[in-house]
Design an enzyme around this catalytic site. Structure first.
Site, mmCIF file in Angstrom:
data_model
loop_
_atom_site.group_PDB
_atom_site.id
_atom_site.type_symbol
_atom_site.label_atom_id
_atom_site.label_comp_id
_atom_site.label_asym_id
_atom_site.label_seq_id
_atom_site.Cartn_x
_atom_site.Cartn_y
_atom_site.Cartn_z
ATOM 1 N N GLU A 110 0.873 -1.157 0.000
ATOM 2 C CA GLU A 110 0.000 0.000 0.000
ATOM 3 C C GLU A 110 0.921 1.221 0.000
ATOM 4 O O GLU A 110 1.845 1.296 0.823
ATOM 5 C CB GLU A 110 -0.867 -0.009 1.269
ATOM 6 C CG GLU A 110 -1.928 1.050 1.219
ATOM 7 C CD GLU A 110 -2.820 1.091 2.461
ATOM 8 O OE1 GLU A 110 -2.765 0.168 3.287
ATOM 9 O OE2 GLU A 110 -3.559 2.078 2.576
ATOM 10 N N ARG B 212 5.546 -13.202 9.226
ATOM 11 C CA ARG B 212 6.207 -11.937 8.921
ATOM 12 C C ARG B 212 7.553 -11.889 9.626
ATOM 13 O O ARG B 212 7.774 -12.575 10.621
ATOM 14 C CB ARG B 212 5.323 -10.755 9.306
ATOM 15 C CG ARG B 212 5.062 -10.600 10.777
ATOM 16 C CD ARG B 212 4.014 -9.515 11.045
ATOM 17 N NE ARG B 212 4.477 -8.194 10.708
ATOM 18 C CZ ARG B 212 3.909 -7.399 9.785
ATOM 19 N NH1 ARG B 212 2.852 -7.799 9.120
ATOM 20 N NH2 ARG B 212 4.386 -6.215 9.566
ATOM 21 N N LYS C 230 4.834 0.608 9.512
ATOM 22 C CA LYS C 230 4.963 1.869 8.780
ATOM 23 C C LYS C 230 4.536 3.045 9.649
ATOM 24 O O LYS C 230 5.132 4.110 9.598
ATOM 25 C CB LYS C 230 4.112 1.826 7.510
ATOM 26 C CG LYS C 230 4.777 1.028 6.400
ATOM 27 C CD LYS C 230 4.024 1.180 5.096
ATOM 28 C CE LYS C 230 3.130 0.009 4.866
ATOM 29 N NZ LYS C 230 2.478 -0.023 3.572
HETATM 30 P P1 ATP Z 1 0.760 -1.660 7.335
HETATM 31 O O1 ATP Z 1 1.869 -1.650 8.379
HETATM 32 O O2 ATP Z 1 0.495 -0.313 6.731
HETATM 33 O O3 ATP Z 1 -0.449 -2.473 7.664
HETATM 34 P P2 ATP Z 1 2.116 -3.659 5.820
HETATM 35 O O4 ATP Z 1 3.375 -3.638 6.633
HETATM 36 O O5 ATP Z 1 1.263 -4.859 5.764
HETATM 37 O O6 ATP Z 1 1.259 -2.395 6.115
HETATM 38 P P3 ATP Z 1 1.940 -3.436 2.985
HETATM 39 O O7 ATP Z 1 2.288 -2.252 2.179
HETATM 40 O O8 ATP Z 1 0.528 -3.854 2.999
HETATM 41 O O9 ATP Z 1 2.517 -3.171 4.404
HETATM 42 O O10 ATP Z 1 2.871 -4.656 2.651
HETATM 43 C C1 ATP Z 1 3.145 -5.127 1.374
HETATM 44 C C2 ATP Z 1 3.515 -6.577 1.457
HETATM 45 O O11 ATP Z 1 4.629 -6.749 2.306
HETATM 46 C C3 ATP Z 1 2.385 -7.401 2.010
HETATM 47 O O12 ATP Z 1 2.199 -8.534 1.170
HETATM 48 C C4 ATP Z 1 2.866 -7.809 3.361
HETATM 49 O O13 ATP Z 1 2.432 -9.105 3.676
HETATM 50 C C5 ATP Z 1 4.384 -7.772 3.236
HETATM 51 N N1 ATP Z 1 4.999 -7.454 4.507
HETATM 52 C C6 ATP Z 1 4.831 -6.332 5.229
HETATM 53 N N2 ATP Z 1 5.529 -6.396 6.376
HETATM 54 C C7 ATP Z 1 6.174 -7.588 6.376
HETATM 55 C C8 ATP Z 1 7.055 -8.247 7.289
HETATM 56 N N3 ATP Z 1 7.416 -7.690 8.441
HETATM 57 N N4 ATP Z 1 7.525 -9.465 6.949
HETATM 58 C C9 ATP Z 1 7.176 -10.026 5.785
HETATM 59 N N5 ATP Z 1 6.351 -9.470 4.889
HETATM 60 C C10 ATP Z 1 5.846 -8.261 5.174
#
Ligand code: ATP
Ligand code: MG
Length: 609
Positions: free
Chosen positions: A74, A314, A324
Site C-alpha cells: 500500500e 512476517r 509503517k
Molecule cells: P501496514 O503496516 O500499513 O499495515 P504492511 O506492513 O502490511 O502495512 P503493505 O504495504 O501492505 O505493508 O505490505 C506489502 C507486502 O509486504 C504485504 O504482502 C505484506 O504481507 C508484506 N509485509 C509487510 N511487512 C512484512 C514483514 N514484516 N515481513 C514479511 N512481509 C511483510
C-alpha cells in the site's frame, strides 16, 4: 531488469553470488508450488479478457508464465526490511519457476496514500535487483506494473453482480450498530434489519452511493454470508464504504472505495495470479478470499483455476520496529533525520547506511520462510553484509580518533612511498599508494602512557610496526595541562620497511595503521549503533520513542588515506581494523568527504594483533 531465470551479474538476484545460491533451500511455499505444478493445476490458465495483463496477451490464450506472484504494497509509507522478505520471496519465486511477479500498488484507500511513496517503492524494488518489465516467456514481453485503483470499475461491476445474485446487500445501520451486531469470538452475530432488503432496493442504493448522493457513513455494501459463522471474517463482511475523498490517482471519480479484503482477491484474479503470498494475519481471511472469488467466478467473470492464498510468518527484528506507522512517528517526531536516515530499518535507510542489494537478498535467503513466528537479531543482517563486502570492498586506512605521532629521526622533507593491496586476496586489483612522512595520525587507543597488562601497541620503550611501513620505537609523549596526551614521539628504523630484505628480522607484536598528516584526507565519519535500547521497542504497548538510543549516531572528524579522494557516493570500503564504510550517497563530496559506518568487522580488534 527481467525476472527471467537467466541472470549473470552479481548485482542481480537469481544466479547471483555463491553465498546466496547455496543458501536457497526449499520451504513449504516451494513445496506447495511444486505440487501444484506437478498436478498441472495452473497449467492451462487462459486470459479472461480483463483489460489488465490481458492487454498483453490474446484473449483466451494460455498464460505462458508457469506461476504468477505479486508484491502488493500500500503506498502509505516507505518499504522496510520486513518488506524485503516479501519482495525477495515473490520476485525470487517468479525467477526460479519461470513465472512472473507483478508489482502492484494496493492503492484502494484514498486517505493515506501518496505519489511520493509510489515513487520510492518503485525505486527501492529496482534497487534490490528486481523488475517488472519482463523479458519474454515464450514470445510475449510483459510489463507487470499495476495499480489496484485501475480496477475500480471491475470491482464495482462485480459488486452489482453480487447484489443482483443475492450475495450482497446494502446495509443502512450506523458503524456502531454494525459493530454491536457482529458478535464476539464466543458469541454469534445478529442479522442486520436490512439483510433481507430486496436486491432491487440494494442496487438502487448502491448506485446512489457510487453517484455520490449519499453521505459518508449512511450505508455500506456487505457480503451476505453467515452472521453465525465461527469465523468473524465471514459475518457479512463490508465490501464498500462511502468516502467523499480525493484519490491520488483516480481523483474525485469515486465516492465509494472497496475494502482491502474485497479488492485484494479480485485484483489477484484479474491479474491471473496463481499463488498469493501474504503474512499470517490473513490466515483467518482466507475463507473469505476463496468465497469472494468463487462467487465472482460463478458469475462468469473469471476462469478457473482461481488464485490460491498461502500465508507465511512476517519478519520481526529485535531492536527494530517494522510498522509503517511507527516508522512515520520516528520521522515526524524528528527522532531521525528522515525516512532514509541510516539508523532506520527502511530499505532507503539501509541503503544509505551502506547495505548492498546482494546483502539484503542473502539475508532473506538465510532467514528462510516458514509459518513459525520469526524474530531475527540484527546480527544476522549485519553478517550478511560482511559476507558480501568482504569479497568486494577495497581496503583503506582511516584514523577515526586521531592523535599525532612524530617520528623524531625522520627527515622533515622525506616522503617514503608505501603501498598495500587494494584487496588482500585479489592481487589483480592492484595496489594503493600512500606516503609516509615525519608526522602521522594514529588512533588514540593505540597509545598508552602506562600500558595495561597485555597491551602490545605503543607505549614508551615499546616497538610496533606501522602497517606497510617501518618499525618504530616509542621514545616519549607530550601532554597538555590536564594530562591528556597531545603527541606521541618515536624513532623509526630505516632498514625495517615492510617488504624489504631483512624487515622481518624485526620481531614486534603490535601492528598499527596510520595516515600521513600532510597527505591525509579530513573527513566526517558517522558511526551508527542500534536505534533502540530495548530488544522489543514496541512490546506491551511501549512507545518506541521512549527507548531511543542516544548513542545511535556519533559523528567523528577522521583522517583517511589519500586514495579515498577518488571515492564516489555509495563506494564501499573496509577501513582496516574498523569495519565497512560507505561514502554517503546524499552528502559525500570530493571536497567534503562524508562516510557512514555500515557495519563493524566481525572480530573486534584485540591487543597484540
Ligand atoms: P501496514 O503496516 O500499513 O499495515 P504492511 O506492513 O502490511 O502495512 P503493505 O504495504 O501492505 O505493508 O505490505 C506489502 C507486502 O509486504 C504485504 O504482502 C505484506 O504481507 C508484506 N509485509 C509487510 N511487512 C512484512 C514483514 N514484516 N515481513 C514479511 N512481509 C511483510
Ligand atoms: Mg498491509
Amino acid at each position: 531488469m527481467s525476472t527471467s531465470p537467466k541472470t549473470s551479474s552479481k548485482d542481480s538476484p537469481g544466479a547471483s553470488s555463491d553465498a546466496e545460491g547455496a543458501a536457497r533451500t526449499s520451504n513449504f511455499i516451494r513445496q506447495a508450488i511444486d505440487s501444484d505444478l506437478a498436478a498441472g493445476t495452473y497449467a492451462q490458465r487462459r486470459w479472461a479478457g480483463h483489460p489488465t495483463t490481458a492487454d498483453q496477451h490474446a484473449n483466451g490464450a494460455i498464460d505462458p508464465a508457469k506461476i504468477r506472484t505479486r508484491f502488493p504494497p500500500e503506498p502509505n509509507g516507505y518499504l522496510h526490511i520486513g518488506h524485503a522478505k516479501s519482495i525477495c520471496l515473490n520476485f525470487g519465486l517468479a525467477i526460479d519457476y519461470a513465472g512472473r511477479c507483478h508489482m502492484r500498488f494496493d492503492d484502494t484507500n484514498p486517505v493515506k496514500e501518496d505519489q511520493e511513496y509510489v515513487d520510492s517503492i518503485l525505486e527501492t524494488v529496482k534497487w534490490l535487483g528486481f523488475g517488472w518489465d519482463a523479458a519474454p516467456v515464450g514470445t510475449t514481453p510483459e510489463s507487470n506494473l499495476y495499480y489496484a485503483s485501475d480496477y475500480f470499475e471491475h470491482f464495482y461491476r462485480f459488486a452489482e453482480y453480487l447484489v443482483q445474485s443475492g450475495h450482497a446487500y446494502v446495509d443502512s445501520q450506523t458503524a456502531d450498530q454494525i459493530r454491536e451486531r457482529r458478535g464476539t469470538l464466543t458469541e454469534a452475530g445478529t442479522n442486520s434489519p436490512f439483510r433481507d432488503r430486496p436486491a432491487d432496493e440494494s442496487l438502487a442504493l448502491l448506485r446512489e452511493m457510487r453517484a455520490g448522493s449519499q453521505p459518508e457513513g449512511s450505508h455500506v455494501l456487505r457480503a451476505r454470508i453467515d452472521m453465525g459463522s465461527p469465523n468473524i471474517n465471514l459475518r457479512d463482511p463490508i465490501l464498500y464504504r462511502i468516502r467523499h475523498a480525493h484519490h491520488h490517482r483516480t481523483g474525485d471519480a469515486w465516492s465509494i472505495y472497496p475494502m482491502y479484503d474485497y479488492a485484494h482477491p479480485l485484483s489477484d484474479a484479474l491479474e491471473n495470479i496463481t499463488h498469493s503470498l501474504c503474512t499470517l494475519e490473513f490466515e483467518d481471511h482466507r475463507p473469505f478470499y476463496d468465497w469472494i472469488l468463487e462467487r465472482v467466478a460463478e458469475g462468469g467473470f473469471f476462469q478457473r483455476p482461481l488464485p490460491r492464498q498461502i500465508e507465511f510468518a512476517r519478519l520481526n527484528m529485535t531492536f527494530t520496529v517494522t510498522s509503517k506507522r511507527k516508522l512515520q512517528e520516528l520521522v515526524q517526531s524528528k527522532s531521525v533525520v528522515g525516512w532514509d536516515d541510516p539508523r532506520m530499518p527502511t530499505l532507503v535507510g539501509l541503503r544509505r547506511r551502506g547495505y548492498t542489494p546482494a546483502s539484503i537478498r542473502l539475508f532473506c535467503e538465510r532467514i528462510g520462510v516458514s509459518k513459525a513466528s520469526q524474530w531475527v537479531e540484527p546480527a544476522v543482517l549485519e553478517q550478511a553484509l560482511r559476507d558480501d563486502l568482504d569479497a568486494s570492498a577495497a581496503r583503506a586506512a582511516a584514523v577515526l580518533d586521531p592523535i599525532r605521532l612524530e617520528l623524531v629521526n625522520f627527515p622533515e622533507s622525506l616522503e617514503e612511498a608505501c603501498s598495500a593491496p587494494v584487496h588482500p586476496h585479489q592481487p589483480e586489483r592492484g595496489l594503493r599508494h600512500f606516503p609516509l612522512t615525519r608526522e602521522l595520525w594514529i588512533e588514540r587507543e593505540d597509545f598508552m602512557a602506562q600500558p595495561a597488562k597485555g597491551f602490545f601497541r605503543l607505549f614508551p620503550g615499546n616497538r610496533v610496526r606501522l602497517r606497510y611501513g617501518f618499525v618504530i620505537e616509542c621514545t616519549g609523549f607530550e601532554a597538555d595541562a590536564d594530562g591528556r596526551v597531545t603527541k606521541v614521539l618515536a624513532n623509526y628504523f630505516p632498514d625495517s620497511k615492510s617488504g624489504t630484505p631483512g624487515a622481518d628480522l624485526y620481531k614486534v607484536k603490535g601492528n598499527i595503521h596510520w595516515v600521513s598528516v600532510r597527505h591525509g584526507l579530513p573527513a566526517q565519519v558517522r558511526i551508527y549503533d542500534r536505534l533502540f535500547t530495548e530488544s522489543a521497542p514496541d512490546a506491551g504497548g511501549r512507545n518506541p520513542l521512549d527507548c531511543l538510543n542516544p548513542q545511535a549516531l556519533q559523528v567523528v572528524q577522521a583522517y583517511l588515506e589519500p586514495s579515498l579522494a577518488q571515492a564516489k557516493p555509495e563506494d564501499r570500503f573496509q577501513f582496516e581494523r574498523h569495519g565497512y564504510f560507505v561514502a554517503d550517497r546524499v552528502e559525500h563530496r570530493a571536497d567534503r568527504p562524508v562516510f557512514n559506518r555500515a557495519v563493524t568487522l566481525k572480530d573486534s580488534w584485540g591487543a597484540g594483533k
